[in-house]
Design a protein around this motif. Structure first.
Motif, PDB file in Angstrom:
ATOM      1  N   ASP A   1       0.840  -1.197   0.000  1.00  0.00           N
ATOM      2  CA  ASP A   1       0.000   0.000   0.000  1.00  0.00           C
ATOM      3  C   ASP A   1       0.882   1.256   0.000  1.00  0.00           C
ATOM      4  OD1 ASP A   1      -2.915   0.866   0.455  1.00  0.00           O
ATOM      5  OD2 ASP A   1      -1.740   2.127   1.785  1.00  0.00           O
ATOM      6  N   GLY A   2       0.412   2.268  -0.725  1.00  0.00           N
ATOM      7  CA  GLY A   2       1.189   3.516  -0.789  1.00  0.00           C
ATOM      8  C   GLY A   2       2.317   3.408  -1.788  1.00  0.00           C
TER       9      GLY A   2
ATOM     10  N   SER B   1       2.848   4.365  -4.647  1.00  0.00           N
ATOM     11  CA  SER B   1       3.282   5.528  -5.443  1.00  0.00           C
ATOM     12  C   SER B   1       4.424   6.268  -4.732  1.00  0.00           C
ATOM     13  CB  SER B   1       2.115   6.476  -5.717  1.00  0.00           C
ATOM     14  OG  SER B   1       1.600   6.969  -4.516  1.00  0.00           O
TER      15      SER B   1
ATOM     16  N   ASN C   1      -5.469  14.693   2.582  1.00  0.00           N
ATOM     17  CA  ASN C   1      -4.950  15.344   1.383  1.00  0.00           C
ATOM     18  C   ASN C   1      -5.739  16.626   1.150  1.00  0.00           C
ATOM     19  OD1 ASN C   1      -4.096  16.203  -1.099  1.00  0.00           O
ATOM     20  ND2 ASN C   1      -3.908  14.131  -1.924  1.00  0.00           N
TER      21      ASN C   1
ATOM     22  N   TYR D   1      -7.457  18.383  -2.039  1.00  0.00           N
ATOM     23  CA  TYR D   1      -8.791  18.075  -2.598  1.00  0.00           C
ATOM     24  C   TYR D   1      -9.921  18.836  -1.907  1.00  0.00           C
ATOM     25  CZ  TYR D   1      -6.245  13.944  -4.356  1.00  0.00           C
ATOM     26  OH  TYR D   1      -5.346  13.111  -4.949  1.00  0.00           O
TER      27      TYR D   1
ATOM     28  N   TYR E   1       0.807  14.620   6.376  1.00  0.00           N
ATOM     29  CA  TYR E   1       0.226  13.702   5.377  1.00  0.00           C
ATOM     30  C   TYR E   1       1.316  13.232   4.436  1.00  0.00           C
ATOM     31  CZ  TYR E   1      -3.069  11.850   1.910  1.00  0.00           C
ATOM     32  OH  TYR E   1      -3.769  11.026   1.069  1.00  0.00           O
TER      33      TYR E   1
ATOM     34  N   LEU F   1      -1.036   5.288   3.282  1.00  0.00           N
ATOM     35  CA  LEU F   1      -1.997   5.055   4.363  1.00  0.00           C
ATOM     36  C   LEU F   1      -1.353   4.444   5.601  1.00  0.00           C
ATOM     37  CD1 LEU F   1      -4.884   4.973   5.443  1.00  0.00           C
ATOM     38  CD2 LEU F   1      -5.223   2.848   4.182  1.00  0.00           C
TER      39      LEU F   1
ATOM     40  N   TYR G   1      -9.889  10.189   4.690  1.00  0.00           N
ATOM     41  CA  TYR G   1      -9.951  10.257   3.231  1.00  0.00           C
ATOM     42  C   TYR G   1     -11.436  10.255   2.908  1.00  0.00           C
ATOM     43  CZ  TYR G   1      -8.084  10.160  -1.447  1.00  0.00           C
ATOM     44  OH  TYR G   1      -7.735  10.536  -2.711  1.00  0.00           O
TER      45      TYR G   1
ATOM     46  N   LYS H   1     -11.355   7.058  -2.068  1.00  0.00           N
ATOM     47  CA  LYS H   1     -10.400   6.195  -2.763  1.00  0.00           C
ATOM     48  C   LYS H   1     -10.141   4.870  -2.057  1.00  0.00           C
ATOM     49  CE  LYS H   1      -5.666   6.410  -4.492  1.00  0.00           C
ATOM     50  NZ  LYS H   1      -4.385   7.117  -4.397  1.00  0.00           N
TER      51      LYS H   1
ATOM     52  N   GLU I   1      -8.131  -2.078   3.136  1.00  0.00           N
ATOM     53  CA  GLU I   1      -7.482  -0.962   3.839  1.00  0.00           C
ATOM     54  C   GLU I   1      -8.277  -0.532   5.072  1.00  0.00           C
ATOM     55  OE1 GLU I   1      -5.210   1.343   0.274  1.00  0.00           O
ATOM     56  OE2 GLU I   1      -7.377   1.543   0.217  1.00  0.00           O
TER      57      GLU I   1
HETATM   58  P1  FDP Z   1      -1.189   4.696  -3.295  1.00  0.00           P
HETATM   59  O1  FDP Z   1      -2.134   5.264  -4.299  1.00  0.00           O
HETATM   60  O2  FDP Z   1       0.187   5.313  -3.357  1.00  0.00           O
HETATM   61  O3  FDP Z   1      -1.132   3.181  -3.267  1.00  0.00           O
HETATM   62  O4  FDP Z   1      -4.992   3.601  -1.402  1.00  0.00           O
HETATM   63  C1  FDP Z   1      -3.725   3.767  -1.851  1.00  0.00           C
HETATM   64  C2  FDP Z   1      -3.041   5.013  -1.338  1.00  0.00           C
HETATM   65  O5  FDP Z   1      -1.759   5.143  -1.823  1.00  0.00           O
HETATM   66  C3  FDP Z   1      -2.950   5.096   0.205  1.00  0.00           C
HETATM   67  O6  FDP Z   1      -1.887   4.390   0.737  1.00  0.00           O
HETATM   68  C4  FDP Z   1      -2.861   6.574   0.458  1.00  0.00           C
HETATM   69  O7  FDP Z   1      -3.318   6.961   1.737  1.00  0.00           O
HETATM   70  C5  FDP Z   1      -3.714   7.150  -0.640  1.00  0.00           C
HETATM   71  O8  FDP Z   1      -3.755   6.182  -1.684  1.00  0.00           O
HETATM   72  C6  FDP Z   1      -3.155   8.443  -1.178  1.00  0.00           C
HETATM   73  O9  FDP Z   1      -4.041   8.994  -2.089  1.00  0.00           O
HETATM   74  P2  FDP Z   1      -3.917  10.508  -2.593  1.00  0.00           P
HETATM   75  O10 FDP Z   1      -2.684  10.583  -3.425  1.00  0.00           O
HETATM   76  O11 FDP Z   1      -5.164  10.733  -3.375  1.00  0.00           O
HETATM   77  O12 FDP Z   1      -3.854  11.399  -1.380  1.00  0.00           O
END
Ligand code: FDP
Length: 343
Positions: free
Chosen positions: A124-125, A127, A216, A219, A248, A252, A268, A281, A287
């Motif tokens: 998770d997370g 990105s 975040n 938004y 932030y 997550l 969120y 999301k 999650e």
């Molecule tokens: P990611 O897209 O990087 O996998 O649900 C996935 C998640 O990360 C969470 O870990 C994080 O809290 C959220 O998305 C972040 O979303 P935003 O970029 O829209 O804030």
């Protein structure tokens, strides 16, 4: 005891901790204990790869790309496969589901099925991988509902309240595993020198005095009036209390872990920016529900803005939900604002 030698009686490995928890349940077969241990093993494996994430490209051109030109596997796929493969043949699990796959993951033919259901978000997370920020693995274990044979989708769609164990691994400045089986929330830190998770945070309780709010805020213009006013309240705009600090990461597990240790609220909310995602999301099954189970057992609370996340029975594996999670008074105040302004 020798000078400077650690007090061995205080070193509790995750294995010892799980076994001690099991000894309180004479009826236990050890199956859940072993399942948890296998998840911890997957965590070690994933941690060993995430710490090498930035090296994949340079090493890939020598050691990691084979003569057939196979490319280095993406970390989230690797995490996904590690968890599945460590649990597909043990006879402890009836069915699995992963955030990386559309449908349920069956146990391969020829292997026995067990009494548990394992649901997980492997990385998770993700990105954040390129920026060296914390990422994590989230997991939830339920008892199967079906009698025997291959597990079913219905086994995977249970309300969070029926969870047996929830936990996460966080891959940050150190690797930690935090879990609860309903008897306290316990945190273990991986000692890379010996390859063991050691108990460092027994009985985690969310501090009564919260420090942070995490959302975040980019938004904000897409939020409902209730959520906008709630955010102003967290910022102390009413003049009645000190503002909370804002933190932030956008990962997550990282955001949740910080607020679990220091107190605060992560949210969120639903927003209006994407008509195809009216509920925000985050995914309920992978999650929101597991983290809600952990927050609740640490003295906190999680809501979708109207009801307890743990009371929601998922209709599908990838269902999304608004999430407000952390100190109970902060989350119930979010519910108050939503009830007052968004009805
Ligand atoms: P990611 O897209 O990087 O996998 O649900 C996935 C998640 O990360 C969470 O870990 C994080 O809290 C959220 O998305 C972040 O979303 P935003 O970029 O829209 O804030």
């Amino acid at each position: 005891m020798l000078a400077n030698s650690p007090d061995q009686s205080k070193i509790i490995t995750i294995e010892r901790h799980i076994l001690e928890e099991q000894s309180g349940h004479p009826e236990a077969t050890g199956s859940l204990t072993s399942l948890l241990y296998d998840i911890a093993l997957a965590g070690k494996l994933i941690a060993s790869r995430t710490t090498r994430a930035g090296l994949a490209e340079i090493l890939g051109s020598t050691a990691d790309v084979n003569v057939q030109g196979e490319t280095v596997m993406k970390l989230d796929q690797l995490a996904d496969q590690s968890i599945y493969r460590l649990n597909d043949h043990t006879g402890r699990v009836a069915v699995m589901a992963s955030e990386e796959h559309e449908g349920i993951l069956s146990i391969p033919p020829g292997f026995p099925t067990g009494k548990y259901v394992l649901l997980y978000d492997p990385l998770d997370g993700s990105s954040n991988i390129d920026y060296n920020a914390s990422i994590g693995t989230i997991f939830a274990i339920y008892r199967r509902l079906s009698a025997d044979g291959p597990g079913t989708l219905a086994d995977c769609l249970q309300p969070g309240r029926d969870m047996v164990v929830a936990g996460y691994m966080i891959y940050g400045s150190s690797t930690m595993l935090v879990y609860t089986s309903g008897h306290g929330v316990h945190g273990f830190t991986l000692d890379p020198a010996i390859g063991e998770f050691l108990l460092t945070h027994p009985n985690i309780c969310i501090p009564e005095q919260p420090k942070y709010y995490s959302v975040n805020q980019g938004y904000q213009r897409y939020w409902s009036k209730g959520v906008q006013l709630y955010t102003q309240w967290l910022q102390g705009m009413d003049g009645d209390h000190k503002p909370l600090s804002s933190r932030y990461i956008g990962s997550l597990v990282g955001d949740f872990h910080r607020n679990l240790i220091s107190g605060g609220v992560f949210y969120y909310p639903a927003d209006s920016q994407d008509a195809s995602k009216p509920h925000g999301k985050l995914r309920l099954v992978y999650e929101a529900a597991p983290l809600a189970f952990i927050a609740t057992h640490a003295g906190g609370y999680a809501s979708d803005g109207k009801q307890d996340i743990l009371d929601i029975t998922p209709a599908s594996l990838h269902q999304r939900t608004p999430v407000f999670i952390g100190n109970r008074p902060l989350v119930t105040t979010a519910e108050d604002f939503i009830r007052l302004y968004d009805a």
